[in-house]
Enzyme design. Structure first.
Site, short mmCIF file in Angstrom:
data_model
loop_
_atom_site.label_atom_id
_atom_site.label_comp_id
_atom_site.label_asym_id
_atom_site.label_seq_id
_atom_site.Cartn_x
_atom_site.Cartn_y
_atom_site.Cartn_z
N ASP A 115 0.83 -1.21 0.00
CA ASP A 115 0.00 0.00 0.00
C ASP A 115 0.86 1.26 0.00
O ASP A 115 1.90 1.32 0.68
CB ASP A 115 -0.88 -0.02 1.26
N TYR A 117 2.52 10.16 0.81
CA TYR A 117 3.54 9.56 1.69
C TYR A 117 4.94 10.06 1.28
O TYR A 117 5.38 9.84 0.16
CB TYR A 117 3.49 8.03 1.64
N SER A 157 -11.27 5.88 1.07
CA SER A 157 -10.58 5.75 2.36
C SER A 157 -11.16 6.76 3.33
O SER A 157 -11.17 7.96 3.04
CB SER A 157 -9.07 5.96 2.19
N SER A 217 -3.45 1.01 10.39
CA SER A 217 -3.02 1.18 11.79
C SER A 217 -3.61 0.11 12.72
O SER A 217 -4.23 0.44 13.73
CB SER A 217 -3.34 2.58 12.30
N PRO A 218 -3.40 -1.17 12.39
CA PRO A 218 -3.92 -2.22 13.28
C PRO A 218 -3.31 -2.15 14.68
O PRO A 218 -3.91 -2.65 15.63
CB PRO A 218 -3.51 -3.52 12.57
N LEU A 219 -2.15 -1.49 14.80
CA LEU A 219 -1.51 -1.37 16.12
C LEU A 219 -1.63 0.05 16.68
O LEU A 219 -0.93 0.39 17.63
CB LEU A 219 -0.03 -1.76 16.02
N ALA A 220 -2.54 0.84 16.12
CA ALA A 220 -2.69 2.25 16.55
C ALA A 220 -1.31 2.91 16.63
O ALA A 220 -0.91 3.45 17.66
CB ALA A 220 -3.42 2.33 17.88
N THR A 224 9.34 -0.68 10.84
CA THR A 224 10.62 -0.05 10.54
C THR A 224 11.75 -1.07 10.64
O THR A 224 12.87 -0.78 10.24
CB THR A 224 10.92 1.11 11.52
N GLN A 246 10.12 -6.56 13.74
CA GLN A 246 8.71 -6.18 13.95
C GLN A 246 7.80 -6.96 12.99
O GLN A 246 6.79 -7.52 13.39
CB GLN A 246 8.52 -4.68 13.71
N1 LIG Z 1 -5.79 5.39 4.30
C1 LIG Z 1 -5.27 6.08 5.28
O1 LIG Z 1 -5.71 7.20 5.59
C2 LIG Z 1 -4.09 5.50 6.03
C3 LIG Z 1 -3.64 6.12 7.21
C4 LIG Z 1 -2.58 5.54 7.88
C5 LIG Z 1 -1.98 4.37 7.40
N2 LIG Z 1 -2.43 3.81 6.24
C6 LIG Z 1 -1.80 2.57 5.69
O2 LIG Z 1 -1.76 1.56 6.67
C7 LIG Z 1 -0.41 1.13 6.86
C8 LIG Z 1 -0.22 0.65 8.27
O3 LIG Z 1 -0.49 1.71 9.19
P1 LIG Z 1 0.49 1.97 10.40
O4 LIG Z 1 1.89 2.06 9.91
O5 LIG Z 1 -0.07 3.11 11.17
O6 LIG Z 1 0.31 0.57 11.20
P2 LIG Z 1 0.52 0.22 12.74
O7 LIG Z 1 0.71 -1.27 12.74
O8 LIG Z 1 -0.55 0.75 13.58
O9 LIG Z 1 1.88 0.94 13.16
C9 LIG Z 1 3.10 0.53 12.59
C10 LIG Z 1 4.27 1.09 13.39
O10 LIG Z 1 4.27 0.55 14.73
C11 LIG Z 1 5.58 0.18 15.12
N3 LIG Z 1 5.59 -1.29 15.24
C12 LIG Z 1 5.01 -2.20 14.40
N4 LIG Z 1 5.17 -3.45 14.85
C13 LIG Z 1 5.86 -3.37 15.99
C14 LIG Z 1 6.31 -4.33 16.92
N5 LIG Z 1 6.08 -5.63 16.75
N6 LIG Z 1 6.99 -3.89 18.02
C15 LIG Z 1 7.22 -2.57 18.22
N7 LIG Z 1 6.81 -1.61 17.37
C16 LIG Z 1 6.13 -2.00 16.26
C17 LIG Z 1 6.51 0.68 14.01
O11 LIG Z 1 6.86 2.05 14.25
P3 LIG Z 1 8.22 2.54 14.96
O12 LIG Z 1 9.24 1.44 14.86
O13 LIG Z 1 8.59 3.77 14.21
O14 LIG Z 1 7.81 2.88 16.36
C18 LIG Z 1 5.60 0.65 12.79
O15 LIG Z 1 6.01 1.47 11.75
C19 LIG Z 1 0.42 2.33 6.42
O16 LIG Z 1 1.73 2.01 6.07
C20 LIG Z 1 -0.38 2.82 5.23
O17 LIG Z 1 -0.08 2.02 4.10
C21 LIG Z 1 -3.48 4.36 5.57
#
Ligand SMILES: NC(=O)c1ccc[n+]([C@@H]2O[C@H](COP(=O)([O-])OP(=O)(O)OC[C@H]3O[C@@H](n4cnc5c(N)ncnc54)[C@H](OP(=O)(O)O)[C@@H]3O)[C@@H](O)[C@H]2O)c1
Length: 329
Positions: A49, A54, A156, A212-215, A290, A294
């Protein structure tokens, strides 16, 4: 890996997918992003995605370079972009944002050029646009489909009513309505997926690529004792996200959930992701990462899914207390 059909389309998406928001071309370079994408692909992830906004277009360029370098068959993966915000930040001029025919068409062409691709599988309207008639959006997206530049179009963060209006207009015109929506969905944000979209799931059909499944990492427990250096919520320019994401009350619930995860011999992150994909209206949960550790950890959510018995779900609900109220009708 499990694959789910995207709503009523024939397209199959891996139930866990990978996105580049915040990370690509901001936190991580080509080498690290390539490692992550390769790890994802080798583990069955088939959907990547992205969006024009971005890293102001640099994220699409980076992903495009990596896809070229890997040489993966184009038919083996699904690629998306989203238009609405533009990519020039404060420099955006009129017509360089929004969902007008002009911006959607130009954004699609620009994304294809940045990705070095001939077509996008999914093209999303990144937000609703009150200044563009829905008929213009529906016609433009259908035109891009007919030209072979995109295969499916989606929305979205649109409301259920806005999506339904797009379907009504599309039906009236004999055109295709949106096949997929990309909403936020996690243990804190549930209203759209669990309430607002119910009639669409039931009556029209719609895939969801939830974000953002993990907020933003809160649901990993990494913010329980403060904001670690180098983490997303420590980034300069993301203070707004930190303020929106972290609160004392939320942290208390995350800590309680961590205790339950430990009891189940799993991590909080995998439990939280497994909970998202336990909803059958979720086609795919887009992961962000990142570091390879993870992604490796988060992919274990597939093994945690069978642990989500009715009893475990009841305990999660009691801890979180975020289940939205269903309307009485
Ligand atoms: N349509 C929309 O408006 C919209 C908005 C937002 C996102 N999205 C899409 O959804 C995707 C996922 O969203 P998101 O990145 O917010 O997902 P998320 O899973 O909520 O957050 C991911 C972040 O959490 C941290 N993380 C993930 N797994 C971890 C673990 N096991 N242990 C510790 N830290 C961990 C990392 O950040 P750090 O290492 O930097 O802390 C990682 O970049 C985006 O890349 C994008 O493609 C769409």
């Amino acid at each position: 890996m499990e694959y789910r059909k995207m709503g009523r389309t024939g397209l199959q998406l891996s139930v866990l997918s990978f996105g580049s928001w915040v990370t690509f071309a901001k936190q991580i370079d080509d080498a690290a992003s390539e490692k992550l994408m390769s790890f994802a692909y080798d583990n069955g992830i088939n959907f990547f995605d992205n969006a024009e906004v971005y890293s102001r277009g640099e994220s699409e360029k980076m992903m495009g370079r990596i896809l070229r370098k890997t040489g993966w068959e184009r038919s083996s993966y699904v690629l998306s972009s989203k238009a609405y915000f533009g990519w020039r930040g404060e420099q955006n001029k009129p017509n360089q944002t929004g969902l007008s025919r002009k911006h959607l068409t130009e954004a699609c062409h620009e994304a294809l050029a940045r990705f070095q691709q001939e077509y996008l599988d999914l093209f999303f309207c990144h937000r609703p646009d009150k200044n563009t008639p829905i008929e213009e959006v529906v016609r433009t997206m259908n035109h891009l489909i007919q030209q072979g530049k995109i295969l499916y179009w989606g929305t979205s963060e649109w409301s259920g009513a806005e999506i339904m209006e797009a379907h009504m207009v599309a039906r009236h015109l004999g055109l295709e309505g949106p096949a997929v929506e990309q909403p936020q969905y996690n243990l804190f944000e549930r209203y759209k997926v669990e309430v607002d979209y119910n009639t669409i799931f039931r009556n029209v059909g719609m895939g969801t690529t939830i974000w953002s499944p993990l907020a933003s990492g809160l649901l990993t427990g990494k913010y329980n004792d403060g904001v670690p250096e180098g983490s997303r919520l420590a980034l300069e320019g993301f203070e707004w996200l930190k303020d929106k994401t972290i609160s004392t009350e939320r942290l208390e619930r995350v800590k309680q959930l961590g205790i339950l995860a430990a009891e189940l011999n799993t991590s909080l992150a995998t439990l939280a992701i497994a909970w998202c994909i336990s909803n059958s209206n979720v086609t795919t949960a887009i992961l962000g990462a990142t570091k390879e550790e993870q992604l490796k950890e988060n992919l274990k959510a597939l093994d945690v899914l069978p642990l989500l018995t009715e009893e475990v779900i009841t305990r999660i609900e009691a801890i979180m207390d975020t289940r939205p109220v269903q309307p009485a009708y």
